[in-house]
Design a protein around this motif. Structure first.
Motif, PDB file in Angstrom:
ATOM      1  N   ASP A 150       0.840  -1.203   0.000  1.00  0.00           N
ATOM      2  CA  ASP A 150       0.000   0.000   0.000  1.00  0.00           C
ATOM      3  C   ASP A 150       0.873   1.251   0.000  1.00  0.00           C
ATOM      4  OD1 ASP A 150      -2.269  -1.607   0.159  1.00  0.00           O
ATOM      5  OD2 ASP A 150      -2.365  -1.491   2.346  1.00  0.00           O
ATOM      6  N   LEU A 151       1.900   1.234   0.833  1.00  0.00           N
ATOM      7  CA  LEU A 151       2.824   2.369   0.920  1.00  0.00           C
ATOM      8  C   LEU A 151       3.476   2.636  -0.428  1.00  0.00           C
ATOM      9  CD1 LEU A 151       4.490   4.421   2.617  1.00  0.00           C
ATOM     10  CD2 LEU A 151       6.110   2.574   3.035  1.00  0.00           C
ATOM     11  N   GLU A 152       3.978   1.584  -1.052  1.00  0.00           N
ATOM     12  CA  GLU A 152       4.645   1.737  -2.346  1.00  0.00           C
ATOM     13  C   GLU A 152       3.669   2.211  -3.422  1.00  0.00           C
ATOM     14  OE1 GLU A 152       6.442  -2.007  -3.098  1.00  0.00           O
ATOM     15  OE2 GLU A 152       7.828  -1.856  -1.386  1.00  0.00           O
ATOM     16  N   ARG A 153       2.449   1.798  -3.315  1.00  0.00           N
ATOM     17  CA  ARG A 153       1.442   2.181  -4.305  1.00  0.00           C
ATOM     18  C   ARG A 153       1.189   3.690  -4.289  1.00  0.00           C
ATOM     19  NH1 ARG A 153      -4.631  -0.508  -4.609  1.00  0.00           N
ATOM     20  NH2 ARG A 153      -5.468   0.877  -6.230  1.00  0.00           N
ATOM     21  N   VAL A 154       0.990   4.271  -3.109  1.00  0.00           N
ATOM     22  CA  VAL A 154       0.750   5.719  -3.055  1.00  0.00           C
ATOM     23  C   VAL A 154       2.043   6.496  -3.276  1.00  0.00           C
ATOM     24  CG1 VAL A 154      -1.319   5.493  -1.641  1.00  0.00           C
ATOM     25  CG2 VAL A 154       0.906   5.781  -0.519  1.00  0.00           C
ATOM     26  N   ALA A 155       3.195   5.891  -2.896  1.00  0.00           N
ATOM     27  CA  ALA A 155       4.475   6.540  -3.161  1.00  0.00           C
ATOM     28  C   ALA A 155       4.687   6.681  -4.658  1.00  0.00           C
ATOM     29  CB  ALA A 155       5.614   5.745  -2.526  1.00  0.00           C
ATOM     30  N   GLN A 156       4.339   5.638  -5.412  1.00  0.00           N
ATOM     31  CA  GLN A 156       4.459   5.691  -6.865  1.00  0.00           C
ATOM     32  C   GLN A 156       3.573   6.780  -7.465  1.00  0.00           C
ATOM     33  OE1 GLN A 156       6.365   4.052  -9.212  1.00  0.00           O
ATOM     34  NE2 GLN A 156       7.565   3.295  -7.483  1.00  0.00           N
ATOM     35  N   ALA A 157       2.481   7.070  -6.794  1.00  0.00           N
ATOM     36  CA  ALA A 157       1.582   8.122  -7.272  1.00  0.00           C
ATOM     37  C   ALA A 157       2.185   9.506  -7.076  1.00  0.00           C
ATOM     38  CB  ALA A 157       0.236   8.027  -6.559  1.00  0.00           C
ATOM     39  N   GLY A 158       3.193   9.612  -6.185  1.00  0.00           N
ATOM     40  CA  GLY A 158       3.909  10.874  -6.036  1.00  0.00           C
ATOM     41  C   GLY A 158       3.562  11.695  -4.820  1.00  0.00           C
ATOM     42  N   VAL A 159       2.995  11.080  -3.774  1.00  0.00           N
ATOM     43  CA  VAL A 159       2.617  11.850  -2.597  1.00  0.00           C
ATOM     44  C   VAL A 159       3.839  12.182  -1.746  1.00  0.00           C
ATOM     45  CG1 VAL A 159       0.338  10.760  -2.586  1.00  0.00           C
ATOM     46  CG2 VAL A 159       2.148   9.851  -1.102  1.00  0.00           C
TER      47      VAL A 159
END
Length: 303
Positions: free
Chosen positions: A254-263
């Protein structure tokens, strides 16, 4: 979505009659908050509250703390006892030891629930935590009135949450300006394309929270962050707006998923607060980053 009011002071709100039932849990909370704020002012007048701010210590820079973290995205860890959708999240709830554990675990900032009725929070918790930890604090509250912002400042908050869904444009801009004038940072929360469009029209927006939780039925979907970042990420970056992904972050994936989005940061409550060892819970969530940091630096981590 814009929540109706029972006792609006601004004509831009739709008025609900005394016989009406709330359309959703968020509207129910706001209606209760209208009565609560009135009652609070009978116990501590606005003038008395303003007096408490005299010679108050300068606030900490909330955004700077997020930018300086070695964890990416940086962590806003939430002190939270319960919620309307999940009930009691932590039975043995000690907000002070929780806050200390978060700080020792590597959190950049803390979010402190201040709503008592629906989330088991308290402004008293905020005030006491301010005395226990050095991290910047976010007052997590359903703010509908300037009184609540003054109260948050008086109890030690460095930032306050402003939810687009419950505030009309005029009130939202006024509350942004007031928050800045009191030396705090407003975290503007959105959860839809239309709310993003609204918020980008305001002056002074520096920190934006994308809530992955649907505020009408409380379901959670991380694609909310992905879709809004895909649509507005470039504009956010050009305007220097830092983005916080809120709700639904439980695992490294989950962390990596939103990190990839650029937050820039994540706000995490339930997935941490349920764990018996909060420091370990942060280490587990950011496991790869802690391992890399230890390898590259011959210094001890805060956990």
């Amino acid at each position: 979505m814009l929540i109706r009011r029972r006792f609006p002071t601004n004509t831009n709100y739709t008025l609900a009659s005394c016989e009406d039932q709330p359309h959703n849990i968020l509207e129910k909370i706001v209606w209760h908050k209208e009565q609560e704020v009135r009652q609070m002012q009978t116990q501590l007048s606005f003038r008395e509250l303003q007096t408490q701010l005299q010679d108050f210590p300068r606030n900490q820079n909330f955004i700077f703390a997020l930018e300086q973290s070695f964890l990416k995205p940086s962590l806003i860890a939430e002190v939270k006892r319960e919620s309307p959708s999940k009930g009691i999240i932590r039975d043995n709830f000690d907000p002070f030891s929780i806050a200390v554990a978060y700080e020792q675990g590597g959190a950049s900032c803390l979010s402190v629930l201040c709503d008592r009725t629906f989330f088991g929070g308290s402004f008293t918790y905020l005030q006491a935590i301010r005395k226990r930890v050095s991290l910047p604090l976010l007052c997590k509250e359903f703010i509908i009135d300037p009184y609540q912002i003054y109260l948050a400042r008086a109890r030690g908050a460095d930032a306050v949450l402003l939810i687009a869904a419950i505030l009309c444009d005029r009130d939202l801009q006024d509350l942004i300006d007031l928050t800045h004038n009191l030396g705090m940072e407003p975290l503007l929360e959105v959860h839809s394309f239309s709310e993003c469009e609204r918020v980008l029209n305001f002056m002074g927006v520096r920190l934006l929270g994308i809530n992955n939780r649907n505020l009408e039925d409380f379901t959670v979907d991380l694609s909310t962050t992905e879709e809004l970042m895909n649509a507005y990420g470039e504009e956010f970056s050009q305007r220097g707006i830092k983005i916080v992904s809120e709700s639904g972050i439980f695992t490294q994936d989950d962390l990596e998923r939103v990190a990839q989005a650029g937050v820039t940061a994540i706000l995490v409550g339930e997935s941490l607060i349920r764990q018996p060892d909060l420091e370990q819970a942060i280490r587990d969530l950011y496991h790869d980053q802690f391992s890399t940091y230890k390898t590259c630096h011959s210094v001890s981590l805060p956990i």
